[in-house]
Write a protein that holds these residues in place. Structure first.
Motif, PDB file in Angstrom:
ATOM      1  N   GLU A 123      41.160  34.669  38.432  1.00  0.00           N
ATOM      2  CA  GLU A 123      41.530  33.322  38.858  1.00  0.00           C
ATOM      3  C   GLU A 123      41.302  33.148  40.357  1.00  0.00           C
ATOM      4  O   GLU A 123      41.218  34.110  41.111  1.00  0.00           O
ATOM      5  CB  GLU A 123      43.001  33.061  38.516  1.00  0.00           C
ATOM      6  CG  GLU A 123      43.314  33.161  37.023  1.00  0.00           C
ATOM      7  CD  GLU A 123      44.791  32.961  36.749  1.00  0.00           C
ATOM      8  OE1 GLU A 123      45.561  32.906  37.734  1.00  0.00           O
ATOM      9  OE2 GLU A 123      45.162  32.871  35.567  1.00  0.00           O
ATOM     10  N   ARG A 124      41.242  31.880  40.777  1.00  0.00           N
ATOM     11  CA  ARG A 124      41.090  31.541  42.188  1.00  0.00           C
ATOM     12  C   ARG A 124      42.328  30.798  42.654  1.00  0.00           C
ATOM     13  O   ARG A 124      42.989  30.093  41.886  1.00  0.00           O
ATOM     14  CB  ARG A 124      39.850  30.668  42.416  1.00  0.00           C
ATOM     15  CG  ARG A 124      38.532  31.367  42.115  1.00  0.00           C
ATOM     16  CD  ARG A 124      37.366  30.406  42.314  1.00  0.00           C
ATOM     17  NE  ARG A 124      36.089  30.998  42.010  1.00  0.00           N
ATOM     18  CZ  ARG A 124      35.283  31.563  42.904  1.00  0.00           C
ATOM     19  NH1 ARG A 124      35.654  31.615  44.175  1.00  0.00           N
ATOM     20  NH2 ARG A 124      34.122  32.073  42.541  1.00  0.00           N
ATOM     21  N   ASN A 125      42.609  30.945  43.956  1.00  0.00           N
ATOM     22  CA  ASN A 125      43.754  30.241  44.519  1.00  0.00           C
ATOM     23  C   ASN A 125      43.326  28.856  45.007  1.00  0.00           C
ATOM     24  O   ASN A 125      42.207  28.413  44.759  1.00  0.00           O
ATOM     25  CB  ASN A 125      44.378  31.066  45.644  1.00  0.00           C
ATOM     26  CG  ASN A 125      43.373  31.367  46.750  1.00  0.00           C
ATOM     27  OD1 ASN A 125      42.324  30.741  46.848  1.00  0.00           O
ATOM     28  ND2 ASN A 125      43.687  32.340  47.585  1.00  0.00           N
ATOM     29  N   GLN A 126      44.209  28.195  45.761  1.00  0.00           N
ATOM     30  CA  GLN A 126      43.933  26.837  46.209  1.00  0.00           C
ATOM     31  C   GLN A 126      42.780  26.766  47.197  1.00  0.00           C
ATOM     32  O   GLN A 126      42.172  25.706  47.389  1.00  0.00           O
ATOM     33  CB  GLN A 126      45.192  26.248  46.846  1.00  0.00           C
ATOM     34  CG  GLN A 126      45.705  27.071  48.029  1.00  0.00           C
ATOM     35  CD  GLN A 126      46.965  26.490  48.622  1.00  0.00           C
ATOM     36  OE1 GLN A 126      47.348  25.390  48.264  1.00  0.00           O
ATOM     37  NE2 GLN A 126      47.607  27.233  49.519  1.00  0.00           N
ATOM     38  N   PRO A 153      28.712  37.471  44.001  1.00  0.00           N
ATOM     39  CA  PRO A 153      29.903  37.045  44.742  1.00  0.00           C
ATOM     40  C   PRO A 153      30.856  38.200  44.990  1.00  0.00           C
ATOM     41  O   PRO A 153      31.002  39.110  44.168  1.00  0.00           O
ATOM     42  CB  PRO A 153      30.535  35.992  43.808  1.00  0.00           C
ATOM     43  CG  PRO A 153      30.033  36.343  42.450  1.00  0.00           C
ATOM     44  CD  PRO A 153      28.654  36.895  42.647  1.00  0.00           C
ATOM     45  N   SER A 154      31.485  38.160  46.123  1.00  0.00           N
ATOM     46  CA  SER A 154      32.474  39.170  46.477  1.00  0.00           C
ATOM     47  C   SER A 154      33.859  38.720  46.032  1.00  0.00           C
ATOM     48  O   SER A 154      34.230  37.560  46.191  1.00  0.00           O
ATOM     49  CB  SER A 154      32.462  39.401  47.991  1.00  0.00           C
ATOM     50  OG  SER A 154      33.552  40.208  48.386  1.00  0.00           O
ATOM     51  N   THR A 155      34.622  39.668  45.468  1.00  0.00           N
ATOM     52  CA  THR A 155      35.992  39.340  45.074  1.00  0.00           C
ATOM     53  C   THR A 155      36.948  39.418  46.248  1.00  0.00           C
ATOM     54  O   THR A 155      38.057  38.893  46.182  1.00  0.00           O
ATOM     55  CB  THR A 155      36.471  40.300  43.979  1.00  0.00           C
ATOM     56  OG1 THR A 155      36.492  41.635  44.500  1.00  0.00           O
ATOM     57  CG2 THR A 155      35.543  40.249  42.771  1.00  0.00           C
ATOM     58  N   PRO A 200      44.029  41.194  41.266  1.00  0.00           N
ATOM     59  CA  PRO A 200      44.500  41.531  39.918  1.00  0.00           C
ATOM     60  C   PRO A 200      45.924  42.094  39.950  1.00  0.00           C
ATOM     61  O   PRO A 200      46.313  42.794  40.879  1.00  0.00           O
ATOM     62  CB  PRO A 200      43.496  42.579  39.429  1.00  0.00           C
ATOM     63  CG  PRO A 200      42.304  42.400  40.298  1.00  0.00           C
ATOM     64  CD  PRO A 200      42.802  41.914  41.618  1.00  0.00           C
ATOM     65  N   SER A 201      46.677  41.798  38.920  1.00  0.00           N
ATOM     66  CA  SER A 201      48.044  42.297  38.826  1.00  0.00           C
ATOM     67  C   SER A 201      48.041  43.746  38.363  1.00  0.00           C
ATOM     68  O   SER A 201      47.039  44.273  37.868  1.00  0.00           O
ATOM     69  CB  SER A 201      48.846  41.439  37.844  1.00  0.00           C
ATOM     70  OG  SER A 201      48.307  41.556  36.528  1.00  0.00           O
ATOM     71  N   TYR A 233      36.663  41.471  33.425  1.00  0.00           N
ATOM     72  CA  TYR A 233      37.794  40.715  33.971  1.00  0.00           C
ATOM     73  C   TYR A 233      37.317  39.734  35.051  1.00  0.00           C
ATOM     74  O   TYR A 233      37.737  38.572  35.086  1.00  0.00           O
ATOM     75  CB  TYR A 233      38.827  41.677  34.547  1.00  0.00           C
ATOM     76  CG  TYR A 233      39.928  40.994  35.320  1.00  0.00           C
ATOM     77  CD1 TYR A 233      40.995  40.385  34.676  1.00  0.00           C
ATOM     78  CD2 TYR A 233      39.905  40.964  36.717  1.00  0.00           C
ATOM     79  CE1 TYR A 233      41.995  39.748  35.381  1.00  0.00           C
ATOM     80  CE2 TYR A 233      40.905  40.337  37.432  1.00  0.00           C
ATOM     81  CZ  TYR A 233      41.956  39.728  36.761  1.00  0.00           C
ATOM     82  OH  TYR A 233      42.948  39.100  37.473  1.00  0.00           O
ATOM     83  N   ILE A 234      36.434  40.196  35.923  1.00  0.00           N
ATOM     84  CA  ILE A 234      35.933  39.318  36.993  1.00  0.00           C
ATOM     85  C   ILE A 234      35.156  38.144  36.410  1.00  0.00           C
ATOM     86  O   ILE A 234      35.255  37.006  36.887  1.00  0.00           O
ATOM     87  CB  ILE A 234      35.061  40.133  37.968  1.00  0.00           C
ATOM     88  CG1 ILE A 234      35.925  41.154  38.730  1.00  0.00           C
ATOM     89  CG2 ILE A 234      34.332  39.221  38.946  1.00  0.00           C
ATOM     90  CD1 ILE A 234      35.133  42.088  39.608  1.00  0.00           C
TER      91      ILE A 234
END
Length: 552
Positions: free
Chosen positions: A459-462, A320-322, A469-470, A453-454
């Motif tokens: 996390e995923r959004n809506q 999967p691509s981030t 990443p922050s 981390y991935i």
């Protein structure tokens, strides 16, 4: 009313979940799937999803699961390979293949001679035999009934007789090392050899001038030269098929450009010049803590590699691509010549333009996420402040990047009593301490931090897409990776870059190079011998006879 005032973000194709996009792509034809591969990186990965191509392989080529298992390829590769062979018949191939399968099924209970005769006459390709194979067949056929031998080996009788007559030539080809090739002069000859010779000379001339030559350039030049040789457009069209054959005949191929590389003689010359320059520095006027070697490296926030270990013959290989593979920050790494690591500086995009310390890591927000002159000034003031040095001189070891060579930076360093050792251009892979022994293990540790981390924390959004990443996460990656660089790794880097004054140049990375090392050491010894001879020639302190005293 408050709920009605909220303006939702426009829904684009990229925001759709992966499952939804795969469902949409499943309704597209093979041409549309190929076009989707050029839209974006995410659509390229999704359009390459192997189950999508399974339907097209069965629709156009009638490839069964058994055939796929025998060829040990994924569905997309099978489709592309088959298309490269019979793509021009894609609209009719399925009907032809089905009719041929029905015909073979009809002929099975009948006499086998009927099916064999049809199969021999309708073979798709002629077989090509190597010189070594022909020689072996001739030797094996000696003392045997040739007709029965050819039937057993399924070879043409006249062809084997021809090989027998050419046995001496075949043996000579094997002795000359051409065992894997066909007989010299065999194969289809070019229709216009004079034209192809001119094209080959033109290609060699352009490459000698370091000019690019592309397939379209060759076709255009061939069409321009054909009328001069009285070749009509009806006879020669410079087709793709001709171009493939031309490149194969002259052992040419489309190559990617390589990075800047020095000749061996120039590498040796620059390595010894660097040694001479370093040997001429009086290191006693510097404290070890005031001497520092640095390098910049990029930190990308994606998974990086698109390869993975999986079972052979797996129908689908999906990573999967981030969506943040191109997002990056720049990290300045540095080590002091006393063997201690300096805190890294992370350059990230922002408007703060102030250096902040986060978890022991310096962070600087700038408009451009790379090392500019302004960033260099801030970093130097952090690592080699004049106040803490007590007026003593500092020393900076870095590469010959344009930012480092700028006149303003040289004046800035001179004002702060900082000297510099600049690695010669093209020599960072051999002489720069961090590039030789630290950057790779640092990036390996960093890649493991990002992948962890991935896998566990991203996390995923809506819309079910990954959230970027922050900055705190990036700082954590860099800190953990930098902490894993051991003192022995730093010591190896200083020794490899000829910055450890307790070690000789023979222990440096360039001197230990498998191919260049012996040449560098040989040239170094030659220069030392030459310098010794010149010293003897200039030595003229022998006393005259009258000044000599003889003791009996």
């Amino acid at each position: 009313m408050a709920a009605m005032d909220v303006v939702s973000a426009p829904l684009t194709l990229e925001l759709l979940p992966t499952d939804t996009l795969l469902l949409i792509l499943s309704f597209l034809d093979y041409q549309d799937l190929i076009n989707c591969c050029y839209v974006s990186r995410r659509l390229h990965q999704l359009a390459s999803h192997d189950p999508l191509w399974r339907r097209h392989c069965k629709k156009y080529w009638l490839i069964s699961e058994e055939e796929k298992a025998q060829k040990n390829q994924c569905w997309k590769s099978l489709f592309i390979d088959t298309y490269s062979d019979v793509g021009r018949y894609i609209d009719h191939y399925a009907a032809i293949k089905k009719a041929w399968a029905d015909l073979r099924k009809y002929l099975e209970p009948r006499p086998p001679q009927m099916a064999l005769s049809l199969q021999d006459k309708m073979s798709a390709k002629r077989k090509s035999y190597s010189v070594e194979y022909k020689k072996g067949i001739v030797e094996d056929s000696r003392g045997k009934n040739l007709t029965a031998f050819c039937k057993e080996k399924k070879l043409d009788l006249r062809m084997v007789r021809k090989w027998r007559a050419e046995y001496d030539n075949l043996s000579q080809q094997v002795d000359e090392g051409n065992a894997k090739k066909r007989k010299c002069g065999s194969g289809r000859q070019p229709l216009f050899p004079e034209l192809e010779d001119i094209i080959c000379e033109w290609i060699a001339d352009r490459r000698a001038k370091a000019l690019a030559v592309r397939r379209a350039d060759i076709q255009a030049f061939a069409l321009a030269m054909a009328p001069q040789l009285e070749i009509s457009p009806e006879e020669f069209k410079a087709s793709q098929h001709w171009l493939d054959g031309f490149l194969q005949r002259y052992e040419l191929s489309l190559r990617s450009t390589t990075l800047f590389k020095l000749e061996d003689t120039e590498v040796i010359k620059r390595a010894l010049a660097f040694k001479s320059f370093v040997d001429g520095i009086d290191f006693s006027k510097y404290q070890l803590s005031n001497m520092i070697a640095m390098d910049e490296t990029a930190v990308f926030m994606g998974q990086g590699s698109q390869t993975t270990v999986d079972h052979r013959g797996a129908s689908s290989i999906y990573i999967p691509s981030t969506g943040y593979e191109s997002a990056r920050v720049t990290c300045i790494l540095a080590i002091r010549l006393d063997g201690k690591k300096a805190p890294p500086l992370i350059i990230t995009k922002g408007k703060n333009d102030k250096v902040e310390c986060v978890s022991g890591i310096y962070v600087l927000e700038t408009e451009k996420v790379w090392c500019t002159q302004a960033v260099i000034r801030k970093w130097v003031d952090l690592m080699l402040p004049l106040v803490l040095r007590g007026g003593q001189r500092g020393l900076l070891v870095w590469d010959s990047a344009s930012t480092h060579r700028a006149k303003d930076i040289k004046n800035f360093l001179a004002e702060r009593r900082i000297d510099q050792i600049m690695i010669p251009a093209g020599m960072t892979a051999y002489l720069q301490a961090l590039d030789v022994a630290i950057n790779k293990p640092f990036k390996d540790h960093l890649r493991m931090e990002i992948n962890d981390y991935i896998e566990n924390s991203m996390e995923r959004n809506q819309h079910r897409n990954f959230v970027k990443p922050s900055l705190q996460e990036v700082v954590t990656w860099v800190k953990n990776s930098w902490d894993k660089i051991t003192d022995s790794c730093v010591a190896n880097a200083l020794r490899a870059g000829y910055m450890d004054r307790k070690c000789s140049f023979k222990e440096s990375s360039i001197a230990g190079h498998e191919r260049l090392g012996p040449m560098v050491l040989q040239e170094m010894e030659s220069q030392e011998i030459q310098a010794g001879i010149q010293g003897l020639e200039s030595y003229d302190d022998v006393p005259e006879e009258d000044d000599m005293t003889v003791f009996e």
